[in-house]
Write an enzyme that holds these catalytic residues in place. Structure first.
Site, PDB file in Angstrom:
ATOM      1  N   SER A   1       6.402  -6.717   4.390  1.00 22.88           N
ATOM      2  CA  SER A   1       6.430  -5.377   3.955  1.00 22.88           C
ATOM      3  C   SER A   1       8.005  -4.662   4.607  1.00 22.88           C
ATOM      4  O   SER A   1       8.451  -5.060   5.621  1.00 22.88           O
ATOM      5  CB  SER A   1       5.528  -4.632   4.434  1.00 22.88           C
ATOM      6  OG  SER A   1       5.812  -2.914   4.079  1.00 22.88           O
TER       7      SER A   1
ATOM      8  N   LYS B   1      -1.948  -7.091   3.435  1.00 16.68           N
ATOM      9  CA  LYS B   1      -0.755  -6.661   2.969  1.00 16.68           C
ATOM     10  C   LYS B   1      -1.277  -5.717   1.667  1.00 16.68           C
ATOM     11  O   LYS B   1      -0.972  -4.620   1.671  1.00 16.68           O
ATOM     12  CB  LYS B   1       0.032  -7.715   2.241  1.00 16.68           C
ATOM     13  CG  LYS B   1       1.169  -7.117   1.703  1.00 16.68           C
ATOM     14  CD  LYS B   1       1.991  -6.176   2.510  1.00 16.68           C
ATOM     15  CE  LYS B   1       3.344  -5.587   1.928  1.00 16.68           C
ATOM     16  NZ  LYS B   1       3.564  -5.344   0.637  1.00 16.68           N
TER      17      LYS B   1
ATOM     18  N   HIS C   1      -2.425  -2.572   3.489  1.00 12.83           N
ATOM     19  CA  HIS C   1      -1.324  -1.795   3.913  1.00 12.83           C
ATOM     20  C   HIS C   1      -0.749  -1.023   2.531  1.00 12.83           C
ATOM     21  O   HIS C   1      -0.333   0.123   2.910  1.00 12.83           O
ATOM     22  CB  HIS C   1      -0.164  -2.909   4.335  1.00 12.83           C
ATOM     23  CG  HIS C   1       1.372  -2.292   4.308  1.00 12.83           C
ATOM     24  ND1 HIS C   1       1.811  -2.333   3.173  1.00 12.83           N
ATOM     25  CD2 HIS C   1       1.939  -1.851   5.378  1.00 12.83           C
ATOM     26  CE1 HIS C   1       3.259  -1.659   3.600  1.00 12.83           C
ATOM     27  NE2 HIS C   1       3.161  -1.524   4.846  1.00 12.83           N
ATOM     28  N   ASN C   2      -0.849  -1.730   1.540  1.00 16.72           N
ATOM     29  CA  ASN C   2      -0.309  -0.935   0.294  1.00 16.72           C
ATOM     30  C   ASN C   2      -1.102   0.157   0.020  1.00 16.72           C
ATOM     31  O   ASN C   2      -0.530   1.248  -0.469  1.00 16.72           O
ATOM     32  CB  ASN C   2       0.114  -2.147  -0.898  1.00 16.72           C
ATOM     33  CG  ASN C   2       1.507  -2.740  -0.779  1.00 16.72           C
ATOM     34  OD1 ASN C   2       1.785  -3.040   0.418  1.00 16.72           O
ATOM     35  ND2 ASN C   2       1.902  -3.074  -1.776  1.00 16.72           N
TER      36      ASN C   2
ATOM     37  N   GLU D   1      -0.391   3.153   1.826  1.00 18.65           N
ATOM     38  CA  GLU D   1       1.178   3.324   1.555  1.00 18.65           C
ATOM     39  C   GLU D   1       0.802   4.268   0.264  1.00 18.65           C
ATOM     40  O   GLU D   1       1.468   5.255   0.275  1.00 18.65           O
ATOM     41  CB  GLU D   1       1.828   2.035   1.153  1.00 18.65           C
ATOM     42  CG  GLU D   1       3.115   2.366   0.205  1.00 18.65           C
ATOM     43  CD  GLU D   1       3.912   1.036  -0.134  1.00 18.65           C
ATOM     44  OE1 GLU D   1       4.137   0.251   0.729  1.00 18.65           O
ATOM     45  OE2 GLU D   1       4.116   0.709  -1.129  1.00 18.65           O
TER      46      GLU D   1
HETATM   47  C1  6PG Z   1       6.227  -2.967   1.041  1.00 21.64           C
HETATM   48  C2  6PG Z   1       6.156  -2.261  -0.660  1.00 21.64           C
HETATM   49  C3  6PG Z   1       6.386  -3.319  -1.483  1.00 21.64           C
HETATM   50  C4  6PG Z   1       6.308  -2.930  -2.743  1.00 21.64           C
HETATM   51  C5  6PG Z   1       5.036  -2.301  -3.289  1.00 21.64           C
HETATM   52  C6  6PG Z   1       5.174  -1.127  -4.212  1.00 21.64           C
HETATM   53  O1  6PG Z   1       5.354  -3.093   1.643  1.00 21.64           O
HETATM   54  O2  6PG Z   1       7.502  -3.326   0.928  1.00 21.64           O
HETATM   55  O3  6PG Z   1       4.681  -1.825  -0.403  1.00 21.64           O
HETATM   56  O4  6PG Z   1       5.572  -4.376  -1.581  1.00 21.64           O
HETATM   57  O5  6PG Z   1       7.414  -1.906  -2.912  1.00 21.64           O
HETATM   58  O6  6PG Z   1       4.582  -3.162  -3.823  1.00 21.64           O
HETATM   59  O7  6PG Z   1       4.020  -0.980  -4.962  1.00 21.64           O
HETATM   60  P1  6PG Z   1       4.197  -0.059  -6.334  1.00 21.64           P
HETATM   61  O8  6PG Z   1       4.836  -0.641  -7.313  1.00 21.64           O
HETATM   62  O9  6PG Z   1       2.574  -0.413  -6.858  1.00 21.64           O
HETATM   63  O10 6PG Z   1       3.996   1.327  -5.773  1.00 21.64           O
END
Ligand code: 6PG
Length: 473
Positions: free
Chosen positions: A130, A184, A187-188, A191
């Site tokens: 990430s 991960k 984490h997302n 996010e």
């Molecule tokens: C990270 C982000 C990366 C990506 C996401 C965006 O941790 O660096 O999470 O993995 O930008 O996958 O997810 P979406 O396209 O589903 O918003």
């Protein structure tokens, strides 16, 4: 060309792949890259001139260039592309080679690939990374899972290229199999939750005030100086200040209000549902993206569906204060839900995750990094088996301290008709979790009434069924 001279192979030379290659190179590792797109290979060769980096145009040359046993990192889109690359590599791989999937693969795919390759004594690791493009180049948070001995082989390199917090690398072995990709994914999910919560604060500020983008910028800058300090608050402040080159307006006002997604938030919700573990902030964030994508329907509904607005009569300063509390509160619950999900998944999938370590490696490099993670780290260090982050004594006090403003912010959203699904879900999660009694007795009675699904009693053990006085027609 001399053979077997490169330490690592990288497949997938998009921005993330190339940035990781340069990051590795900065730390003294030599890397050979491969991509089906020969233009990307040529670009790497040109840009890497003078560095211990090269690009290869065929899989044969790529393999010939790598030291044995080979370590090959993949940065290709999740799903079929990963399977296609693994199938292409398989004839060239031999015993003790290691393939590291550094993309956002679904954890079940990672388990399947690990099982398939280990039959041939080839190691496969699912490694979450990430931090976006900048992180890949200058230090991401790295979430590796898989066989511990495989991790040990690459640990020095991963530590070198990762972000550092107080000198500590933001990487550690998380657990066997798909543990890294699971972490991960969560984490997302967090996010998604944090992004939606911030967007809801923005919506309420826009609805209730006539603050300019400069004002919004200043509010977020201020918030970022306090307990909300985090990467996502920081970039949000920047976003309000960004000019649009095409119109001279602020870019944020020129961006269409439909958000896209690549699936990791949805996977988090799906996995949580499978494990019967509530993560309503994250579910609400996924649904909010889905609703945002229904732009045409929303435009039509806007002309049909009315609401009776209660005007906002408090001051801007009060609203900003309530929203600061609202964000603080709801971001804690988003983390709490993600942590609780990992705890449940860890038991179910035998990851043996250490949540203090997860909090620790999220403090730097990744998208959800924040000062709050220091407190989360302390909470799980003190109580590794904590049932829920919210019941840690310090966290409980933080939630209590922020809840008056949070409730007022939500009331304001209700009165002004501003959708705040993630914030409302956060408050309902808190209010539900802190209740020793919930009205599920009535749900059980209904289930037993219409479906003889039985119920348990408060006063004795066993399962019971009642012939209800069925008066309903
Ligand atoms: C990270 C982000 C990366 C990506 C996401 C965006 O941790 O660096 O999470 O993995 O930008 O996958 O997810 P979406 O396209 O589903 O918003």
């Amino acid at each position: 060309m001399p053979t077997q001279q490169y330490d690592y192979g990288m497949i997938g030379l998009g921005t993330m792949g190339c940035n990781l290659v340069y990051n590795m190179c900065d730390h003294g590792y030599s890397v050979a890259g491969f991509d089906k797109d020969t233009a990307k290979v040529d670009a790497l060769i040109n840009e890497a001139e003078g560095k211990k980096v090269t690009g290869m145009h065929t899989v044969e040359d790529f393999f010939a260039a790598l030291k044995s046993p080979k370590v090959i990192m993949l940065l290709v889109p999740a799903g079929k592309p990963v399977d296609a690359v693994v199938a292409e590599l398989k004839p060239f791989l031999s015993k003790d080679d290691l393939v590291m999937d550094c993309g956002n693969s679904h954890f079940t795919d990672t388990d399947r690939r690990t099982t398939e390759l280990i039959k041939e004594q080839i190691h496969f690791m699912g490694v979450g990374i990430s931090g976006g493009e900048f992180g890949a180049r200058h230090g991401p948070s790295i979430m590796p899972g898989g066989a511990k001995e495989a991790y040990e082989r690459v640990a020095p390199m991963l530590k070198d290229i990762s972000a550092k917090v107080n000198g500590e690398p933001c990487v550690t072995w998380l657990g066997p199999g798909s543990a890294g990709h699971y972490v991960k994914m969560v984490h997302n999910g967090i996010e998604y939750g944090m992004m939606q919560l911030i967007a809801e604060a923005y919506h309420l500020l826009k609805e209730c005030t006539d603050l300019s983008n400069d004002d919004l910028h200043a509010i977020f800058v201020k918030w970022n100086e306090g307990r909300l300090k985090s990467y996502l608050i920081e970039i949000t402040a920047d976003i309000f200040a960004q000019q649009d080159d095409l119109t001279g307006n602020r870019l944020v006002d020129m961006i269409l209000d439909t958000s896209k997604q690549n699936g990791t938030g949805q996977w988090t919700s799906q996995s949580a549902m499978d494990l019967y573990l509530p993560i309503p902030d994250i579910d609400a964030a996924v649904s909010a993206r889905d609703l945002s994508a229904m732009k045409i329907e929303r435009l039509a509904a806007e002309k049909i569906l009315n609401w009776h607005k209660v005007n906002f009569t408090n001051t801007i300063n009060e609203l900003v204060d309530w929203l600061e509390q609202a964000l603080y509160f709801s971001i804690i619950t988003a983390y709490a839900q993600g942590m609780a999900l990992m705890q449940r998944a860890s038991k179910e999938f035998n990851y043996d995750l250490k949540l203090d370590l997860v909090a620790s490696i999220w403090r730097g490099g990744c998208i959800i990094r924040s000062v709050l993670l220091e407190d989360i780290l302390s909470a799980y260090t003190a109580e590794p088996g904590l049932a829920n982050l919210m019941v840690n004594k310090d966290m409980a006090l933080k939630l209590e301290g922020a809840q008056d403003g949070f409730r007022l912010a939500i009331k304001t959203g209700v009165n002004t008709g501003v959708p705040m699904p993630a914030m409302m879900a956060s408050l309902a999660y808190y209010d539900g979790y802190r209740r020793g009694w919930l009205p599920a007795n009535l749900v059980q009675a209904q289930r037993d009434y219409f479906g003889a699904h039985t119920y348990e009693r408060t006063d004795r053990k066993g399962t019971f069924h009642t012939q209800w006085n069925q008066n309903a027609e």
